[in-house]
Design a protein around this motif. Structure first.
Motif, mmCIF file in Angstrom:
data_model
loop_
_atom_site.group_PDB
_atom_site.id
_atom_site.type_symbol
_atom_site.label_atom_id
_atom_site.label_comp_id
_atom_site.label_asym_id
_atom_site.label_seq_id
_atom_site.Cartn_x
_atom_site.Cartn_y
_atom_site.Cartn_z
ATOM 1 N N PRO A 1 1.274 -1.670 -0.292
ATOM 2 C CA PRO A 1 0.102 0.178 0.031
ATOM 3 C C PRO A 1 0.957 1.221 0.103
ATOM 4 N N LEU A 2 0.743 2.041 -1.118
ATOM 5 C CA LEU A 2 1.563 3.318 -1.421
ATOM 6 C C LEU A 2 0.377 4.179 -1.636
ATOM 7 N N ILE A 3 0.565 5.287 -0.466
ATOM 8 C CA ILE A 3 -0.339 6.168 -0.317
ATOM 9 C C ILE A 3 -0.428 7.494 -0.646
ATOM 10 N N PHE A 4 -0.843 8.416 -1.611
ATOM 11 C CA PHE A 4 -0.646 10.103 -1.784
ATOM 12 C C PHE A 4 -1.387 10.600 -1.268
ATOM 13 N N ALA A 5 -0.926 11.577 0.008
ATOM 14 C CA ALA A 5 -1.910 13.080 0.035
ATOM 15 C C ALA A 5 -1.553 14.269 -0.644
ATOM 16 N N GLY A 6 -2.733 15.103 -0.915
ATOM 17 C CA GLY A 6 -2.550 16.510 -0.978
ATOM 18 C C GLY A 6 -2.888 17.253 -0.201
ATOM 19 N N ASP A 7 -2.803 18.418 0.162
ATOM 20 C CA ASP A 7 -3.794 19.570 0.805
ATOM 21 C C ASP A 7 -3.403 20.414 0.713
ATOM 22 N N LYS A 8 -4.258 21.570 1.354
ATOM 23 C CA LYS A 8 -4.450 22.684 1.065
ATOM 24 C C LYS A 8 -3.945 24.107 1.015
ATOM 25 N N MET A 9 -2.687 23.599 1.191
ATOM 26 C CA MET A 9 -1.210 24.491 0.303
ATOM 27 C C MET A 9 -0.223 23.970 0.031
ATOM 28 N N GLY A 10 -0.613 22.992 -1.265
ATOM 29 C CA GLY A 10 0.287 22.768 -1.888
ATOM 30 C C GLY A 10 1.294 21.449 -1.854
ATOM 31 N N HIS A 11 1.197 20.697 -0.302
ATOM 32 C CA HIS A 11 1.909 20.287 0.014
ATOM 33 C C HIS A 11 2.073 18.767 -0.542
ATOM 34 N N LEU A 12 2.415 17.353 -0.886
ATOM 35 C CA LEU A 12 2.076 16.196 -1.099
ATOM 36 C C LEU A 12 3.020 15.541 -0.555
ATOM 37 N N GLY A 13 2.276 14.429 0.717
ATOM 38 C CA GLY A 13 2.806 13.650 1.449
ATOM 39 C C GLY A 13 2.494 12.438 0.523
ATOM 40 N N ILE A 14 3.816 11.358 0.878
ATOM 41 C CA ILE A 14 3.741 9.966 0.402
ATOM 42 C C ILE A 14 4.334 9.618 1.394
ATOM 43 N N LEU A 15 3.436 8.020 1.878
ATOM 44 C CA LEU A 15 3.725 7.133 2.438
ATOM 45 C C LEU A 15 3.307 5.761 2.031
ATOM 46 N N ASP A 16 4.772 4.826 2.814
ATOM 47 C CA ASP A 16 4.770 3.364 2.268
ATOM 48 C C ASP A 16 4.436 2.736 2.843
ATOM 49 N N ALA A 17 3.561 2.171 3.532
ATOM 50 C CA ALA A 17 2.207 1.498 4.537
ATOM 51 C C ALA A 17 3.585 0.016 4.035
ATOM 52 N N SER A 18 4.200 -0.434 4.151
ATOM 53 C CA SER A 18 4.941 -1.561 4.015
ATOM 54 C C SER A 18 5.716 -1.250 5.321
ATOM 55 N N GLN A 19 6.038 -0.650 5.246
ATOM 56 C CA GLN A 19 6.958 -0.591 6.548
ATOM 57 C C GLN A 19 6.752 -1.041 8.072
ATOM 58 N N GLU A 20 7.839 -1.520 8.274
ATOM 59 C CA GLU A 20 7.415 -2.473 9.756
ATOM 60 C C GLU A 20 7.727 -1.383 10.925
ATOM 61 N N LYS A 21 7.411 -0.741 12.178
ATOM 62 C CA LYS A 21 7.655 -0.161 13.412
ATOM 63 C C LYS A 21 9.018 -0.372 13.632
#
Length: 537
Positions: free
Chosen positions: A199-219
């Protein structure tokens, strides 16, 4: 004689008093004109002037360092600077305004991710994505409206099995949602990468930022030294590894990854631009924008045809629809735009099976279906001002209040969300869309929703508008879409309007208003107004 002497004395005394008063008045006027102290306010008329006024007792005041009195520049012998000061203040104000405008003007340059990384972050050593990805009303928080009881009452075997499967999705266990802050500001748009490997997720916000999360990572697990076993201080619990960049200067309103080009993420923004981010090379390139950087044409949505990775389609907050082949110069006449609405188009989507059809949702309360083959000469290319202002839709339907989004699925269904607190499903396959010829139209009486579901869509100012999003390639014959729930859940519905699941869990402290499905796997993500992410798998 005594009386005459007293009379003369009295005359002299009165003359002295008058002379002294005149001198005091003169000195007072000179002091006032020099700015030493302000003129005295007129005294109120005495009630009985024949009475002798009592002297007000003088209060002893603590001696203070005398403050310089205000005095005009003219009396101080300094040249008047009011005009200079005024001009200076105006220049400072204009500079501040220009700086604020500059923050909102899109940047047309090409970037590497190192140029737009946020807060001193660094790219992961292995890049953003691995080789495996490249190649392969009034809400009541936490009050459920769907659960086990509804599942047990289900009589349809396939529906019951799917409800059990979807309700079995659980939050990502590695970190609680309040620990996964993917963007600095409110999430406006999200998408999953189409890869099924992780699961690789991309999220864009109100001020033009783009966040990227690789949810395969382990704690990461840390081993505490034996000598510190009795130490009360625990090791710091690390946050998940996130990547945040800022490719746009205003809200990222939509994003898309074409399945045939999985290393390219297209992002659209209110800064009037569409950019392509190369996830393998870690670069960002502008693919479309108005010719002038001062043009304000906020883009509200983007999409691409399933069989064509080279053409971008978009809508704007001004009610326009655009098309551009990214293999050509974006400033050339190849960019086509049509005015489809006098008011904002909040969302649109192409029909995946027949991409010449698309649906739009507008602030004018309409859901409209269009045929690209019927669109008239683009307004930018018109020579005759008497031509029709815009194309005619294939069909349209009006809701009581504005329609937020219109989402097409591969089965020919359109799901809309509206401020009249309904989700509407229009089944165009039943209406024969697969056999419509060019020029075919549908009357408003025939283009009515097949299913209407009550759903609270009153997001207010601080929660992103709720929009339905289909799973584009479901692994069963039952179509499904997800949408945020103001009670801090994500709801999942079937193409027939049956609720399949209500996803929640511990640690969700805000409404996951921006909800998205992975195109083929049963992964669902929700983004909140605080920039945090919920992930169910």
């Amino acid at each position: 004689m005594g009386n005459d002497e007293i009379s003369e004395f009295e005359k002299q005394r009165l003359a002295n008093i008058a002379e002294r008063d005149a001198l005091l008045k003169k000195l007072t006027m000179e002091a006032q004109s020099s700015g030493l102290f302000p003129p005295k306010m007129p005294k109120p008329a005495a009630k009985d002037q024949s009475r002798t006024k009592k002297k007000t007792p003088v209060k002893k005041v603590k001696e203070e360092t005398p403050q310089p009195r205000r005095m005009s520049s003219r009396l101080r012998g300094i040249a008047a600077e009011s005009e200079v000061a005024k001009r200076k203040a105006e220049e400072q104000y204009e500079a501040q305004q220009a700086a604020e405008r500059a923050k909102r003007v899109r940047k047309s340059d090409n970037f590497s991710f190192s140029d737009i990384m946020v807060n001193g972050q660094k790219l992961p050593a292995d890049g953003l994505i691995g080789v495996d990805v490249v190649t392969k009303g009034v809400a009541i928080p936490y009050q459920r409206t769907f659960g086990d009881d509804e599942i047990q009452k289900t009589t349809d075997k396939d529906l019951k099995a799917l409800r059990k499967e979807m309700n079995g999705l659980t939050l990502w266990e590695a970190w609680e949602p309040n620990r996964i802050k993917l963007t600095p500001e409110r999430v406006y748009a999200m998408t999953f990468h189409p890869t099924e490997s992780k699961p690789l997720i991309f999220a864009g916000d109100k001020m033009g930022h783009l966040g990227i999360l690789d949810a395969s990572q382990e704690k990461p697990t840390s081993i505490k030294p034996e000598s510190d076993e009795d130490d009360e201080d625990e090791d710091e619990d690390p946050d998940p590894v996130l990547t945040t960049v800022k490719p746009h200067t205003r809200t990222i309103s939509s994003m898309h990854i074409h399945p045939s080009t999985p290393t390219t993420l297209y992002t659209a923004s209110y800064d009037s631009s569409i950019r392509a981010m190369d996830l393998e090379k870690s670069t960002s390139v502008e693919k479309y924008a108005p010719e002038s950087t001062s043009s304000d044409e906020p883009i509200s949505g983007i999409d691409m045809a399933h069989d064509d990775p080279n053409v971008l389609y978009w809508t704007t907050l001004d009610g326009a629809f655009g098309r551009h082949d990214i293999r050509t110069d974006p400033t050339a006449s190849t960019v086509q735009t049509w005015q489809l609405s006098e008011k904002k188009i909040g969302g649109f989507s192409l029909y995946p099976t027949q991409p010449h059809y698309f649906a739009t949702a507008s602030l004018d309360r309409s859901m409209r279906v269009w045929d690209l083959r019927m669109l008239q000469t683009p307004k930018r290319n018109r020579k005759n001002k008497n031509e029709d202002e815009g194309p005619l839709p294939v069909g349209e339907h009006y809701s009581r209040l504005s329609v937020s989004h219109a989402a097409f699925n591969s089965a020919g269904q359109i799901a809309t969300s509206s401020y009249d607190d309904t989700l509407k499903i229009y089944d165009l396959k039943k209406k024969g869309i697969s056999s419509w010829d060019v020029g075919h139209t549908v009357s408003e009486d025939d283009l009515v929703p097949d299913t209407v579901v009550r759903h609270n869509c009153q997001t207010g100012r601080w929660v992103t508008i709720l929009r339905p999003q289909w799973q584009q390639n479901p692994q069963s014959h039952i179509q499904r879409f997800c949408i945020g729930n103001m009670n801090r859940f994500v709801d999942i519905y079937s193409g027939d309007g049956d609720q399949l699941a209500q996803l929640g869990g511990e640690g969700i402290t805000a409404v996951p208003a921006v909800a998205v499905f992975h195109r083929s796997r049963n992964w669902v993500a929700g983004g909140t107004a605080s920039g945090k992410i919920c992930l169910w798998m």
